[in-house]
Design a protein around this motif. Structure first.
Motif, PDB file in Angstrom:
ATOM      1  N   ALA A 130       0.840  -1.205   0.000  1.00  0.00           N
ATOM      2  CA  ALA A 130       0.000   0.000   0.000  1.00  0.00           C
ATOM      3  C   ALA A 130       0.874   1.253   0.000  1.00  0.00           C
ATOM      4  O   ALA A 130       2.078   1.190   0.254  1.00  0.00           O
ATOM      5  CB  ALA A 130      -0.920   0.004   1.211  1.00  0.00           C
ATOM      6  N   VAL A 131       0.246   2.377  -0.308  1.00  0.00           N
ATOM      7  CA  VAL A 131       0.907   3.691  -0.243  1.00  0.00           C
ATOM      8  C   VAL A 131       0.048   4.594   0.633  1.00  0.00           C
ATOM      9  O   VAL A 131      -1.186   4.567   0.537  1.00  0.00           O
ATOM     10  CB  VAL A 131       1.077   4.309  -1.649  1.00  0.00           C
ATOM     11  N   LEU A 132       0.679   5.370   1.485  1.00  0.00           N
ATOM     12  CA  LEU A 132      -0.053   6.270   2.382  1.00  0.00           C
ATOM     13  C   LEU A 132      -0.945   7.210   1.579  1.00  0.00           C
ATOM     14  O   LEU A 132      -0.505   7.788   0.578  1.00  0.00           O
ATOM     15  CB  LEU A 132       0.941   7.076   3.221  1.00  0.00           C
ATOM     16  N   SER A 133      -2.201   7.341   1.994  1.00  0.00           N
ATOM     17  CA  SER A 133      -3.140   8.199   1.260  1.00  0.00           C
ATOM     18  C   SER A 133      -2.812   9.670   1.462  1.00  0.00           C
ATOM     19  O   SER A 133      -2.149  10.051   2.434  1.00  0.00           O
ATOM     20  CB  SER A 133      -4.569   7.940   1.737  1.00  0.00           C
ATOM     21  N   ASP A 134      -3.301  10.499   0.548  1.00  0.00           N
ATOM     22  CA  ASP A 134      -3.094  11.943   0.690  1.00  0.00           C
ATOM     23  C   ASP A 134      -3.731  12.462   1.978  1.00  0.00           C
ATOM     24  O   ASP A 134      -3.166  13.314   2.664  1.00  0.00           O
ATOM     25  CB  ASP A 134      -3.659  12.681  -0.521  1.00  0.00           C
ATOM     26  N   ALA A 135      -4.905  11.954   2.314  1.00  0.00           N
ATOM     27  CA  ALA A 135      -5.568  12.391   3.552  1.00  0.00           C
ATOM     28  C   ALA A 135      -4.696  12.081   4.768  1.00  0.00           C
ATOM     29  O   ALA A 135      -4.574  12.896   5.691  1.00  0.00           O
ATOM     30  CB  ALA A 135      -6.934  11.722   3.689  1.00  0.00           C
ATOM     31  N   ASP A 136      -4.063  10.908   4.772  1.00  0.00           N
ATOM     32  CA  ASP A 136      -3.200  10.531   5.891  1.00  0.00           C
ATOM     33  C   ASP A 136      -1.903  11.332   5.899  1.00  0.00           C
ATOM     34  O   ASP A 136      -1.319  11.582   6.962  1.00  0.00           O
ATOM     35  CB  ASP A 136      -2.895   9.034   5.848  1.00  0.00           C
ATOM     36  N   LEU A 137      -1.445  11.733   4.728  1.00  0.00           N
ATOM     37  CA  LEU A 137      -0.274  12.616   4.676  1.00  0.00           C
ATOM     38  C   LEU A 137      -0.577  13.945   5.363  1.00  0.00           C
ATOM     39  O   LEU A 137       0.193  14.413   6.210  1.00  0.00           O
ATOM     40  CB  LEU A 137       0.127  12.874   3.220  1.00  0.00           C
ATOM     41  N   TRP A 138      -1.696  14.563   5.001  1.00  0.00           N
ATOM     42  CA  TRP A 138      -2.049  15.866   5.572  1.00  0.00           C
ATOM     43  C   TRP A 138      -2.293  15.778   7.078  1.00  0.00           C
ATOM     44  O   TRP A 138      -2.105  16.768   7.798  1.00  0.00           O
ATOM     45  CB  TRP A 138      -3.283  16.445   4.877  1.00  0.00           C
ATOM     46  N   ALA A 139      -2.685  14.606   7.563  1.00  0.00           N
ATOM     47  CA  ALA A 139      -2.982  14.422   8.986  1.00  0.00           C
ATOM     48  C   ALA A 139      -1.802  13.832   9.763  1.00  0.00           C
ATOM     49  O   ALA A 139      -1.946  13.508  10.938  1.00  0.00           O
ATOM     50  CB  ALA A 139      -4.193  13.510   9.137  1.00  0.00           C
ATOM     51  N   MET A 140      -0.652  13.704   9.131  1.00  0.00           N
ATOM     52  CA  MET A 140       0.471  12.987   9.743  1.00  0.00           C
ATOM     53  C   MET A 140       0.874  13.614  11.083  1.00  0.00           C
ATOM     54  O   MET A 140       1.241  14.786  11.155  1.00  0.00           O
ATOM     55  CB  MET A 140       1.661  12.977   8.785  1.00  0.00           C
ATOM     56  N   ASP A 141       0.810  12.801  12.143  1.00  0.00           N
ATOM     57  CA  ASP A 141       1.185  13.275  13.480  1.00  0.00           C
ATOM     58  C   ASP A 141       2.115  12.269  14.162  1.00  0.00           C
ATOM     59  O   ASP A 141       2.135  12.147  15.378  1.00  0.00           O
ATOM     60  CB  ASP A 141      -0.063  13.522  14.344  1.00  0.00           C
ATOM     61  N   TRP A 142       2.873  11.540  13.376  1.00  0.00           N
ATOM     62  CA  TRP A 142       3.771  10.505  13.879  1.00  0.00           C
ATOM     63  C   TRP A 142       5.114  10.592  13.169  1.00  0.00           C
ATOM     64  O   TRP A 142       5.237  11.278  12.148  1.00  0.00           O
ATOM     65  CB  TRP A 142       3.143   9.115  13.689  1.00  0.00           C
ATOM     66  N   TYR A 143       6.092   9.910  13.744  1.00  0.00           N
ATOM     67  CA  TYR A 143       7.455   9.972  13.183  1.00  0.00           C
ATOM     68  C   TYR A 143       7.999   8.577  12.917  1.00  0.00           C
ATOM     69  O   TYR A 143       7.678   7.625  13.625  1.00  0.00           O
ATOM     70  CB  TYR A 143       8.393  10.735  14.132  1.00  0.00           C
ATOM     71  N   VAL A 144       8.851   8.504  11.920  1.00  0.00           N
ATOM     72  CA  VAL A 144       9.469   7.235  11.555  1.00  0.00           C
ATOM     73  C   VAL A 144      10.671   6.960  12.464  1.00  0.00           C
ATOM     74  O   VAL A 144      11.157   7.871  13.159  1.00  0.00           O
ATOM     75  CB  VAL A 144       9.929   7.251  10.078  1.00  0.00           C
ATOM     76  N   PRO A 145      11.152   5.726  12.499  1.00  0.00           N
ATOM     77  CA  PRO A 145      12.342   5.414  13.287  1.00  0.00           C
ATOM     78  C   PRO A 145      13.514   6.318  12.884  1.00  0.00           C
ATOM     79  O   PRO A 145      13.726   6.609  11.700  1.00  0.00           O
ATOM     80  CB  PRO A 145      12.631   3.955  12.933  1.00  0.00           C
ATOM     81  N   GLY A 146      14.253   6.765  13.869  1.00  0.00           N
ATOM     82  CA  GLY A 146      15.396   7.633  13.622  1.00  0.00           C
ATOM     83  C   GLY A 146      15.137   9.095  13.877  1.00  0.00           C
ATOM     84  O   GLY A 146      16.067   9.897  13.963  1.00  0.00           O
ATOM     85  N   VAL A 147      13.843   9.484  13.994  1.00  0.00           N
ATOM     86  CA  VAL A 147      13.517  10.886  14.271  1.00  0.00           C
ATOM     87  C   VAL A 147      13.438  11.104  15.786  1.00  0.00           C
ATOM     88  O   VAL A 147      12.758  10.377  16.501  1.00  0.00           O
ATOM     89  CB  VAL A 147      12.177  11.279  13.611  1.00  0.00           C
ATOM     90  N   VAL A 148      14.144  12.116  16.238  1.00  0.00           N
ATOM     91  CA  VAL A 148      14.105  12.545  17.639  1.00  0.00           C
ATOM     92  C   VAL A 148      13.484  13.934  17.645  1.00  0.00           C
ATOM     93  O   VAL A 148      14.033  14.861  17.063  1.00  0.00           O
ATOM     94  CB  VAL A 148      15.523  12.607  18.261  1.00  0.00           C
TER      95      VAL A 148
END
Length: 341
Positions: free
Chosen positions: A320-338
């Motif tokens: 799958a690919v992250l939807s545009d709606a989920d992109l605009w609502a992104m409130d989380w971080y991937v591994p490696g982000v502090v």
């Protein structure tokens, strides 16, 4: 209905309205430079009105003056123009309105923005290539979706080059505050970080990097102009690549703004990169070029699954690919982000 399609009553007469100085070094200057390239490519003169604040009492008279003078394609410059452009588009249905960073749309109104995570992914690759420590920093405005997606993409790009890279992000709480941006960048350098990226408006981050003898990556424009030794990559707006064909559609009578506006990839004329500086090894620079081409060809989707956040929660399943709606609502971080406030 086909007979309800938008049509200009005559040739396109284009004007640009900017909310700050057109030579601000960042967002507004990128728009103005696109305007200049459009003038050359289209063989037209496009006037610009500067310093029109993001409120209706300023925007409305500036735009109506242009319309009274015969301008029928009005390009805005700001999120804060959204509501007023919506009102003006309804009042002047024969005028086309285009607004970068806007949120309103209609039969003769199109807001548009770029998939900045694509270019920031590439700059993250370059940053990891320039870093000796693998400790990267990032100065950002606010933890909104459109900022979080750049931070995450930067980290994911970095980890394509160095799987152990980390990105420490500091939020200033403002889009354009060189004092806070400088303080954030200096704080990051004190943590041993040797490359700093940004999603803020001024070149303060680049200047700090150059003063400290480390590296950086820019946003909006090629910020090597301000810090040639430090700046190794920049995410740059290329609005003219979108606006020229879009205005040709308007002139041809086949322009149909989508209900959610336009969300532009590198291929469509959102952002691109200016890369790479001499601190990035040629092998890494070649990887950046190859990744850019893969994005343009649709072979590389930055937010394709499987993808987990830094807490181990699955955010995008395999295939799958992250939807545009989920992109605009992104409130989380991937591994490696502090993340730091």
């Amino acid at each position: 209905m086909a007979d309800a399609a938008f049509k200009l009553s005559g040739p396109a007469k284009i004007a640009l309205v900017i909310f700050t100085n057109k030579n601000d070094g960042g967002w507004s200057q990128a728009l103005d430079e696109a305007r200049q390239r459009m003038e050359k490519e289209m063989g037209v003169s496009i006037p610009v009105i500067e310093n029109v604040p993001e409120n209706a009492t300023a925007v409305r008279p500036a735009v109506e003056l242009l319309i009274q003078r015969g301008y029928n394609v009005i390009i805005g410059s700001a999120f804060g123009y959204s509501d007023t452009f919506k009102e003006l588009a309804a009042k002047y249905p024969e005028v086309a309105f285009l607004n970068p960073a806007g949120t309103t749309n209609g039969p003769n109104l199109e807001s548009f923005y770029g998939r900045t995570y694509e270019s920031q992914y590439l700059c993250g690759m370059a940053a990891a290539g320039a870093s000796k420590s693998g400790k990267l920093g990032f100065v950002a405005a606010n933890p909104f979706g459109l900022v979080n997606w750049t931070v995450n993409a930067y980290a994911m790009g970095a980890r394509q080059v160095n799987p152990n890279a980390t990105v420490t992000v500091v939020f200033t709480g403002a889009w354009n505050d060189p004092v806070k941006e400088r303080a954030a960048a200096e704080a990051l350098t004190e943590q041993g970080i040797d490359v700093i990226g940004q999603h803020v408006d001024t070149p303060a981050v680049q200047l700090v990097a150059q003063e400290k003898g480390i590296y950086s990556t820019g946003h909006h424009r090629d910020l090597a102009e301000f810090a040639p030794k430090a700046t190794q990559c920049s995410s740059v707006w290329v609005w003219d690549r979108f606006l020229v064909p879009e205005i040709k559609k308007i002139e041809a009578g086949n322009w149909e703004p989508g209900p959610y506006g336009a969300f532009l990839s590198i291929k469509e004329g959102g952002t691109d990169v200016s890369c790479c500086g001499d601190a990035v090894a040629q092998a890494v620079a070649d990887k950046v070029v190859a990744a850019r081409q893969a994005i343009v060809d649709g072979k590389l989707q930055v937010y394709a699954g499987p993808l987990k956040d830094r807490d181990g929660k699955e955010r995008v399943p395999a295939g799958a690919v992250l939807s545009d709606a989920d992109l605009w609502a992104m409130d989380w971080y991937v591994p490696g982000v502090v993340s730091q406030q």
